[in-house]
Scaffold this motif. Structure first.
Motif, PDB file in Angstrom:
ATOM      1  N   LEU A   1       6.435  13.802  -5.773  1.00 31.71           N
ATOM      2  CA  LEU A   1       7.805  12.640  -4.968  1.00 31.71           C
ATOM      3  C   LEU A   1       7.560  11.251  -5.617  1.00 31.71           C
ATOM      4  O   LEU A   1       8.176   9.916  -5.630  1.00 31.71           O
ATOM      5  CB  LEU A   1       8.571  12.699  -3.631  1.00 31.71           C
ATOM      6  CG  LEU A   1       8.538  14.368  -3.117  1.00 31.71           C
ATOM      7  CD1 LEU A   1       9.193  14.003  -1.536  1.00 31.71           C
ATOM      8  CD2 LEU A   1       9.932  14.614  -4.085  1.00 31.71           C
ATOM      9  N   HIS A   2       5.989  11.073  -6.201  1.00 33.18           N
ATOM     10  CA  HIS A   2       6.130   8.659  -5.998  1.00 33.18           C
ATOM     11  C   HIS A   2       7.500   8.704  -7.413  1.00 33.18           C
ATOM     12  O   HIS A   2       7.462   9.592  -8.068  1.00 33.18           O
ATOM     13  CB  HIS A   2       4.550   9.215  -6.667  1.00 33.18           C
ATOM     14  CG  HIS A   2       4.496   7.834  -6.277  1.00 33.18           C
ATOM     15  ND1 HIS A   2       5.208   6.461  -7.303  1.00 33.18           N
ATOM     16  CD2 HIS A   2       3.405   7.239  -6.215  1.00 33.18           C
ATOM     17  CE1 HIS A   2       4.407   5.639  -6.859  1.00 33.18           C
ATOM     18  NE2 HIS A   2       3.228   6.450  -5.921  1.00 33.18           N
ATOM     19  N   LEU A   3       7.490   7.737  -6.877  1.00 28.83           N
ATOM     20  CA  LEU A   3       8.804   7.262  -8.187  1.00 28.83           C
ATOM     21  C   LEU A   3       8.044   6.502  -8.834  1.00 28.83           C
ATOM     22  O   LEU A   3       8.948   6.399 -10.519  1.00 28.83           O
ATOM     23  CB  LEU A   3       9.999   5.798  -7.301  1.00 28.83           C
ATOM     24  CG  LEU A   3      10.698   5.847  -7.680  1.00 28.83           C
ATOM     25  CD1 LEU A   3      11.817   7.570  -7.327  1.00 28.83           C
ATOM     26  CD2 LEU A   3      11.097   4.364  -6.379  1.00 28.83           C
ATOM     27  N   MET A   4       7.299   6.195  -9.607  1.00 28.13           N
ATOM     28  CA  MET A   4       6.721   6.168 -10.521  1.00 28.13           C
ATOM     29  C   MET A   4       6.225   6.683 -11.442  1.00 28.13           C
ATOM     30  O   MET A   4       5.095   6.497 -12.679  1.00 28.13           O
ATOM     31  CB  MET A   4       5.722   4.567  -9.970  1.00 28.13           C
ATOM     32  CG  MET A   4       6.302   3.902  -9.434  1.00 28.13           C
ATOM     33  SD  MET A   4       7.927   3.143 -10.357  1.00 28.13           S
ATOM     34  CE  MET A   4       8.045   2.024  -8.687  1.00 28.13           C
TER      35      MET A   4
ATOM     36  N   ARG B   1       1.473  -1.499  -0.089  1.00 32.91           N
ATOM     37  CA  ARG B   1       0.431  -0.170   0.522  1.00 32.91           C
ATOM     38  C   ARG B   1       1.108   1.015   0.210  1.00 32.91           C
ATOM     39  O   ARG B   1       0.356   2.236  -0.282  1.00 32.91           O
ATOM     40  CB  ARG B   1      -0.729   0.345   1.279  1.00 32.91           C
ATOM     41  CG  ARG B   1      -1.879   0.078   0.508  1.00 32.91           C
ATOM     42  CD  ARG B   1      -3.606  -0.312   2.214  1.00 32.91           C
ATOM     43  NE  ARG B   1      -2.759   0.239   3.375  1.00 32.91           N
ATOM     44  CZ  ARG B   1      -2.630  -1.062   4.118  1.00 32.91           C
ATOM     45  NH1 ARG B   1      -3.008  -2.323   4.039  1.00 32.91           N
ATOM     46  NH2 ARG B   1      -1.997  -0.709   5.265  1.00 32.91           N
ATOM     47  N   TRP B   2       1.730   0.988   0.614  1.00 34.20           N
ATOM     48  CA  TRP B   2       2.826   2.294   0.861  1.00 34.20           C
ATOM     49  C   TRP B   2       3.120   2.317  -0.861  1.00 34.20           C
ATOM     50  O   TRP B   2       3.863   3.631  -1.049  1.00 34.20           O
ATOM     51  CB  TRP B   2       4.327   2.207   1.656  1.00 34.20           C
ATOM     52  CG  TRP B   2       4.933   2.940   1.714  1.00 34.20           C
ATOM     53  CD1 TRP B   2       6.462   3.074   1.143  1.00 34.20           C
ATOM     54  CD2 TRP B   2       5.166   4.745   2.449  1.00 34.20           C
ATOM     55  NE1 TRP B   2       7.484   4.115   0.988  1.00 34.20           N
ATOM     56  CE2 TRP B   2       6.233   4.707   2.401  1.00 34.20           C
ATOM     57  CE3 TRP B   2       4.457   4.389   3.571  1.00 34.20           C
ATOM     58  CZ2 TRP B   2       7.143   5.594   2.773  1.00 34.20           C
ATOM     59  CZ3 TRP B   2       5.102   6.076   3.874  1.00 34.20           C
ATOM     60  CH2 TRP B   2       5.975   6.674   3.780  1.00 34.20           C
ATOM     61  N   MET B   3       4.010   1.557  -0.983  1.00 33.13           N
ATOM     62  CA  MET B   3       4.967   2.189  -2.529  1.00 33.13           C
ATOM     63  C   MET B   3       3.539   2.646  -3.672  1.00 33.13           C
ATOM     64  O   MET B   3       3.752   3.005  -4.588  1.00 33.13           O
ATOM     65  CB  MET B   3       5.127   0.512  -2.506  1.00 33.13           C
ATOM     66  CG  MET B   3       6.398   0.905  -3.824  1.00 33.13           C
ATOM     67  SD  MET B   3       7.888   2.451  -2.678  1.00 33.13           S
ATOM     68  CE  MET B   3       8.109   1.810  -5.024  1.00 33.13           C
ATOM     69  N   ALA B   4       2.345   2.104  -3.525  1.00 34.12           N
ATOM     70  CA  ALA B   4       1.174   2.582  -4.046  1.00 34.12           C
ATOM     71  C   ALA B   4       1.146   3.593  -4.197  1.00 34.12           C
ATOM     72  O   ALA B   4       1.187   4.790  -4.797  1.00 34.12           O
ATOM     73  CB  ALA B   4      -0.143   1.216  -4.145  1.00 34.12           C
ATOM     74  N   GLY B   5       1.276   4.353  -3.198  1.00 30.59           N
ATOM     75  CA  GLY B   5       0.300   5.251  -2.421  1.00 30.59           C
ATOM     76  C   GLY B   5       1.043   6.406  -1.989  1.00 30.59           C
ATOM     77  O   GLY B   5       1.401   7.330  -2.592  1.00 30.59           O
ATOM     78  N   VAL B   6       2.417   6.491  -1.702  1.00 32.89           N
ATOM     79  CA  VAL B   6       3.554   7.338  -1.188  1.00 32.89           C
ATOM     80  C   VAL B   6       4.313   6.866  -2.758  1.00 32.89           C
ATOM     81  O   VAL B   6       5.570   8.210  -2.480  1.00 32.89           O
ATOM     82  CB  VAL B   6       4.347   6.908  -0.025  1.00 32.89           C
ATOM     83  CG1 VAL B   6       5.152   7.960   0.130  1.00 32.89           C
ATOM     84  CG2 VAL B   6       2.971   7.332   0.910  1.00 32.89           C
ATOM     85  N   GLY B   7       4.755   6.107  -3.016  1.00 33.63           N
ATOM     86  CA  GLY B   7       5.952   5.949  -3.227  1.00 33.63           C
ATOM     87  C   GLY B   7       7.386   6.072  -3.654  1.00 33.63           C
ATOM     88  O   GLY B   7       8.268   6.213  -4.394  1.00 33.63           O
ATOM     89  N   ILE B   8       7.691   6.080  -2.299  1.00 36.42           N
ATOM     90  CA  ILE B   8       9.181   6.524  -2.236  1.00 36.42           C
ATOM     91  C   ILE B   8       9.865   5.299  -1.276  1.00 36.42           C
ATOM     92  O   ILE B   8       8.991   5.313   0.144  1.00 36.42           O
ATOM     93  CB  ILE B   8       9.130   7.524  -1.538  1.00 36.42           C
ATOM     94  CG1 ILE B   8       8.906   9.282  -2.234  1.00 36.42           C
ATOM     95  CG2 ILE B   8      10.785   7.904  -1.015  1.00 36.42           C
ATOM     96  CD1 ILE B   8       7.972  10.364  -1.147  1.00 36.42           C
TER      97      ILE B   8
END
Ligand code: GLU
Length: 416
Positions: A305-308, A249-256
């Protein structure tokens, strides 16, 4: 000109200050006594500029699980990936941090971010025959160089954690039974617990995180501490397993890529750009700081800042600063995201801008993201406030919105 970034960070803290959900960790007695209201944020760029906000930015607390990625990186550097991946996997676990679990097939801990993996990795440092003392000293020395100052271990907290460390001791016994570690279970947990009990500030964590972002060179001291390969692998694991069972969920929402610790610290690392750290001790049920997560969600959205996301390009935003009579011409280029804008503002604050007129030439800018636009405009507004006559040369209309934060509008020129 005064840098607007600390005020921006302060605004973000104000945004989450009243949020009082979550509980401080209480399975280590000292952590239960922590002041739950503490709040801080720090940000360090890959060029080594540190910004911080909050009354607690220099308060020390124990690093806890945020130590795991750094010790993993050290092990990769000392032994090479093959030897490290012999004892620990690279898969997300989706389990709690202290789960007594091994990969079903090869009987290794699934990743170095859960305790089983971190205890196994800790044992790799300084060789199999190392004493606990020498191993811990090597780790403390690494952390100190990453932070750019001498760090210390809270031995009292470590001892009290050890008293109630049945879970970690059973993990160490399990690791021994599968021949993953050789040391006595008590010594293995002692060494790991000391690693977790290193005292850091939020500022330290932001610089440590920025070192990973920077491919292993500490951006403030300039010391090369870790290899680029070790940093890359570490960030990959942080992105898939840094937030325990909340990692997806973190990677999808925040992406850092991120790592949290039970004392309330949280780091995020944006490759090539930034290290960010927050501190707020109340935790959610997954063991992640409630306000820390909120700050990161806000930052990721507001700063882009989301990496994606598609605007993740790190560029030297300033093409040139030249002088023509009474006119200073600042030429920008590329995609202006937060990091590029920070670089532009930093150059504007340190450059001795002469004359009375200033032209900001954005004709070579391909695009601004929202934060980049906001920061560059704020810089221009502050320069105008400082007495410069400012105008933007924007033949393609890339700035799109010329209104400043105080409601006034930027002047434009058709030629200069
Ligand atoms: N020393 C802590 C433990 O092993 C670290 C846990 C954490 O920060 O998530 O229980």
């Amino acid at each position: 000109m005064k840098m607007p970034i600390p005020d921006y960070l302060q605004e973000i803290l104000d945004h989450v200050r009243d949020e009082d959900g979550g509980e401080v960790a209480d399975y280590i007695p000292e952590l239960a006594e922590a002041d739950p209201d503490r709040l801080a944020i720090a940000l360090c760029t890959a060029s080594g500029h540190v910004y911080e906000a909050g009354p607690d930015a220099d308060v020390e607390y124990t690093i806890q699980s945020i130590s795991k990625p750094f010790v993993f990186a050290l092990a990769l550097q000392e032994l090479g990936p093959e030897a490290v991946l012999d004892v620990v996997g690279l898969e997300p676990s989706g389990e709690a941090f202290n789960e007594l679990s091994l990969d079903d097939n090869d009987k290794r801990p699934v990743n170095p971010m859960i305790n089983a993996g971190a205890i196994a990795v800790n044992q790799l440092i300084n060789g199999e025959d190392s004493s606990v003392e020498d191993r811990v000293e090597k780790i403390r020395d690494l952390f100190s160089r990453l932070a750019g100052r001498e760090l210390h271990i809270d031995a009292e907290l470590s001892a009290s954690e050890l008293e109630g460390a049945d879970r970690n001791l059973s993990i160490a016994h399990m690791l021994r039974s599968y021949d993953i570690i050789k040391d006595d279970a008590h010594d293995a947990v002692l060494s790991y617990t000391h690693q977790c009990s290193t005292l850091v500030t939020t500022r330290d964590l932001s610089v440590m995180s920025a070192t990973l972002a920077n491919g292993g060179t500490q951006p403030v001291t300039g010391e090369r501490i870790l290899s680029a390969e070790a940093c890359r692998l570490t960030l990959a694991v942080m992105s898939s397993a840094g937030m325990y069972d909340g990692a997806g969920r973190w990677m999808a929402g925040v992406g850092i890529p991120a790592k949290s610790g039970v004392a309330g610290g949280l780091i995020g690392t944006l490759p090539g750009q930034l290290g960010i750290a927050t501190f707020s001790p109340r935790l959610d049920t997954q063991g992640n700081s409630v306000r820390g997560v909120k700050i990161f969600e806000y930052l990721s959205r507001d700063m882009g800042l989301h990496l994606m996301s598609s605007d993740q390009h790190s560029v030297p935003g300033v093409r040139s600063i030249t002088r023509d009579g009474d006119q200073t011409i600042i030429r920008l280029q590329g995609t202006i995201n937060f990091t590029a804008a920070e670089n532009i503002l930093h150059q504007l604050t340190t450059h001795n801008l002469g004359g009375e007129e200033l032209v900001l030439d954005v004709s070579r800018v391909t695009s601004f993201n929202r934060m980049g636009r906001r920061m560059v405009k704020e810089g221009l507004r502050l320069l105008r406030e400082g007495g410069f006559e400012c105008a933007i040369y924007d033949p393609e209309g890339v700035v799109t919105d010329l209104e400043f934060s105080d409601g006034t509008t930027a002047d434009t020129v058709d030629s200069f």
